[in-house]
Write a protein that holds these residues in place. Structure first.
Motif, short mmCIF file in Angstrom:
data_model
loop_
_atom_site.label_atom_id
_atom_site.label_comp_id
_atom_site.label_asym_id
_atom_site.label_seq_id
_atom_site.Cartn_x
_atom_site.Cartn_y
_atom_site.Cartn_z
N ASP A 159 0.84 -1.20 0.00
CA ASP A 159 0.00 0.00 0.00
C ASP A 159 0.88 1.26 0.00
OD1 ASP A 159 0.98 -0.10 2.58
OD2 ASP A 159 -0.92 0.44 3.51
N ALA A 160 0.25 2.41 -0.25
CA ALA A 160 1.00 3.66 -0.39
C ALA A 160 1.73 4.05 0.88
CB ALA A 160 0.06 4.78 -0.83
N GLU A 161 1.23 3.65 2.05
CA GLU A 161 1.88 3.98 3.32
C GLU A 161 2.96 2.98 3.69
OE1 GLU A 161 -1.48 3.86 2.94
OE2 GLU A 161 -1.70 6.04 2.77
N VAL A 162 3.10 1.95 2.87
CA VAL A 162 4.08 0.87 3.11
C VAL A 162 3.87 0.27 4.49
CG1 VAL A 162 6.52 0.23 2.83
CG2 VAL A 162 5.68 2.29 1.73
N THR A 163 2.60 -0.03 4.79
CA THR A 163 2.27 -0.70 6.06
C THR A 163 1.61 -2.06 5.82
OG1 THR A 163 0.14 0.45 6.13
CG2 THR A 163 1.99 1.49 7.27
N LYS A 164 1.08 -2.25 4.63
CA LYS A 164 0.44 -3.53 4.28
C LYS A 164 1.07 -4.04 2.98
CE LYS A 164 -4.02 -2.00 6.16
NZ LYS A 164 -5.45 -1.71 5.83
N LEU A 165 1.29 -5.32 2.92
CA LEU A 165 1.89 -5.90 1.72
C LEU A 165 1.31 -7.28 1.44
CD1 LEU A 165 5.53 -7.05 2.56
CD2 LEU A 165 3.86 -6.43 4.28
N VAL A 166 1.29 -7.64 0.17
CA VAL A 166 0.76 -8.94 -0.27
C VAL A 166 1.79 -9.57 -1.19
CG1 VAL A 166 -1.06 -10.12 -1.55
CG2 VAL A 166 -1.63 -8.14 -0.11
N SER A 167 2.15 -10.83 -0.90
CA SER A 167 3.10 -11.54 -1.75
C SER A 167 2.38 -12.10 -2.97
CB SER A 167 3.75 -12.68 -0.97
OG SER A 167 4.54 -13.48 -1.84
N LEU A 168 3.02 -11.93 -4.15
CA LEU A 168 2.53 -12.55 -5.38
C LEU A 168 3.33 -13.79 -5.76
CD1 LEU A 168 1.80 -9.38 -7.54
CD2 LEU A 168 0.28 -10.58 -5.95
N GLY A 169 4.32 -14.13 -4.94
CA GLY A 169 5.08 -15.34 -5.18
C GLY A 169 6.47 -15.07 -5.72
N PRO A 170 7.30 -16.11 -5.80
CA PRO A 170 8.66 -15.97 -6.32
C PRO A 170 8.66 -15.49 -7.78
CG PRO A 170 8.38 -18.07 -5.19
CD PRO A 170 7.02 -17.49 -5.35
N VAL A 171 9.76 -14.85 -8.17
CA VAL A 171 9.92 -14.42 -9.56
C VAL A 171 9.90 -15.66 -10.47
CG1 VAL A 171 11.55 -13.44 -11.22
CG2 VAL A 171 11.14 -12.29 -9.03
N ARG A 172 9.08 -15.58 -11.51
CA ARG A 172 8.93 -16.69 -12.46
C ARG A 172 9.43 -16.28 -13.83
NH1 ARG A 172 3.72 -17.05 -9.96
NH2 ARG A 172 2.78 -16.13 -11.84
N PRO A 173 9.78 -17.26 -14.65
CA PRO A 173 10.29 -16.91 -16.00
C PRO A 173 9.29 -16.11 -16.84
CG PRO A 173 10.84 -19.18 -15.47
CD PRO A 173 9.93 -18.70 -14.38
N ASP A 174 7.98 -16.41 -16.73
CA ASP A 174 7.02 -15.68 -17.55
C ASP A 174 6.72 -14.29 -16.99
OD1 ASP A 174 5.45 -16.25 -15.35
OD2 ASP A 174 3.92 -17.34 -16.46
N GLY A 175 7.07 -14.05 -15.72
CA GLY A 175 6.90 -12.73 -15.12
C GLY A 175 5.47 -12.27 -14.96
N LEU A 183 -8.72 -7.86 -4.39
CA LEU A 183 -7.68 -6.88 -4.05
C LEU A 183 -7.76 -5.71 -5.02
CD1 LEU A 183 -4.11 -7.51 -2.88
CD2 LEU A 183 -4.46 -5.93 -4.77
N ASP A 184 -7.88 -4.49 -4.49
CA ASP A 184 -7.94 -3.28 -5.29
C ASP A 184 -6.52 -2.81 -5.59
OD1 ASP A 184 -8.37 -0.88 -6.50
OD2 ASP A 184 -9.54 0.01 -4.87
N PRO A 185 -6.08 -2.88 -6.85
CA PRO A 185 -4.69 -2.52 -7.15
C PRO A 185 -4.38 -1.05 -6.85
CG PRO A 185 -5.94 -2.81 -9.17
CD PRO A 185 -6.81 -3.30 -8.06
N GLU A 186 -5.39 -0.19 -6.85
CA GLU A 186 -5.13 1.22 -6.54
C GLU A 186 -4.83 1.41 -5.05
OE1 GLU A 186 -7.64 4.19 -8.16
OE2 GLU A 186 -8.17 3.00 -9.92
N GLN A 187 -5.26 0.45 -4.23
CA GLN A 187 -4.93 0.51 -2.81
C GLN A 187 -3.57 -0.12 -2.51
OE1 GLN A 187 -6.89 2.17 -0.63
NE2 GLN A 187 -8.15 2.66 -2.44
N PHE A 188 -3.01 -0.85 -3.49
CA PHE A 188 -1.68 -1.47 -3.34
C PHE A 188 -0.87 -1.14 -4.60
CE2 PHE A 188 -4.30 -3.78 -0.43
CZ PHE A 188 -3.46 -4.17 0.62
N PRO A 189 -0.50 0.14 -4.77
CA PRO A 189 0.16 0.56 -6.01
C PRO A 189 1.66 0.31 -6.06
CG PRO A 189 -0.17 2.46 -4.61
CD PRO A 189 -0.76 1.30 -3.88
N VAL A 190 2.28 0.01 -4.92
CA VAL A 190 3.74 -0.14 -4.88
C VAL A 190 4.11 -1.57 -5.28
CG1 VAL A 190 5.82 -0.02 -3.47
CG2 VAL A 190 3.94 1.61 -3.09
N VAL A 191 5.00 -1.69 -6.27
CA VAL A 191 5.51 -2.99 -6.71
C VAL A 191 6.92 -3.14 -6.16
CG1 VAL A 191 6.08 -4.45 -8.67
CG2 VAL A 191 4.10 -2.91 -8.79
#
Length: 216
Positions: A159-175, A183-191
């Motif tokens: 999230d924008a405040e860097v207080t909540k985070l969600v794992s999408l998993g290990p880096v994969r070849p297809d990316g 999950l609202d991506p606008e509420q978790f904009p930081v990659v």
């Protein structure tokens, strides 16, 4: 007359010729006991209509009337329109399925960002795109020149405040990574891309090597 009718007539002719060569043995009928029909009539309560001799004469007679020739039945063609219609329907269905399967899926890039290197590790590079794939959000992350050492690389959204985070998993070849349903991506904009040790701890290690904020 078609080929099948010709074959049928030839087969019947062969059968008639074979039957003509076979000699039929005379038929011998057993003589019923005397008074049989009178006893049957008495048990049934009806008058006797004949004698055993008359019965013998009747059953001993063999009709010499020649057997009528067998005429082969012609195949009915009434089913042809129905069969053609069914085949046409199946072909139309298969064509429709093929067209639908080959139809391009509408995908829209709704946000993107260039990922900046972080930390003391050798600088790498990357970028991220948020894709709306028919209502399913997917994150496409491309990275280069990242060295996880003895660990592995993991992708996160924060999230924008860097207080909540969600794992999408290990880096994969297809990316490509599916965002969790709801999950609202606008509420978790930081990659974020981090280096994670092989310690069995599912939490973020705190060692981020790439990070950027999606621009919607």
């Amino acid at each position: 007359m078609n080929e099948h009718d010709d074959d049928t007539i030839d087969a019947l002719a062969e059968l008639r010729a074979l039957a003509a060569d076979v000699e039929m043995e005379p038929t011998t009928w057993a003589q019923p006991p005397a008074g049989l029909w009178e006893r049957i009539a008495a048990e049934a309560g009806v008058p006797a209509v004949g004698t055993d001799t008359e019965f013998e004469a009747d059953v001993g007679h063999v009709d010499d009337t020649p057997i009528a020739p067998v005429v082969p039945l012609r195949r009915s063609r009434r089913r042809t329109p129905w069969i053609l219609g069914a085949v046409a329907a199946v072909v139309a269905l298969l064509v429709g399925v093929a067209v639908f399967a080959n139809r391009p899926v509408k995908t829209d890039v709704v946000a993107s960002v260039a990922l900046d290197p972080l930390g003391t590790a050798p600088p790498g590079s990357g970028n991220a795109k948020l894709i709306d794939d028919a209502g399913q959000y997917r994150l496409k992350v491309d990275t280069a020149d990242l060295d996880p050492g003895e660990g592995f690389l993991e992708v996160w959204v924060i999230d924008a405040e860097v207080t909540k985070l969600v794992s999408l998993g290990p880096v994969r070849p297809d990316g490509t990574y599916d965002l969790p349903p709801g999950l609202d991506p606008e509420q978790f904009p930081v990659v974020d891309v981090s280096v994670e040790p092989l310690d069995g701890n599912p939490g973020h290690s705190g060692d981020s090597v790439l990070r950027g904020t999606l621009t919607f």
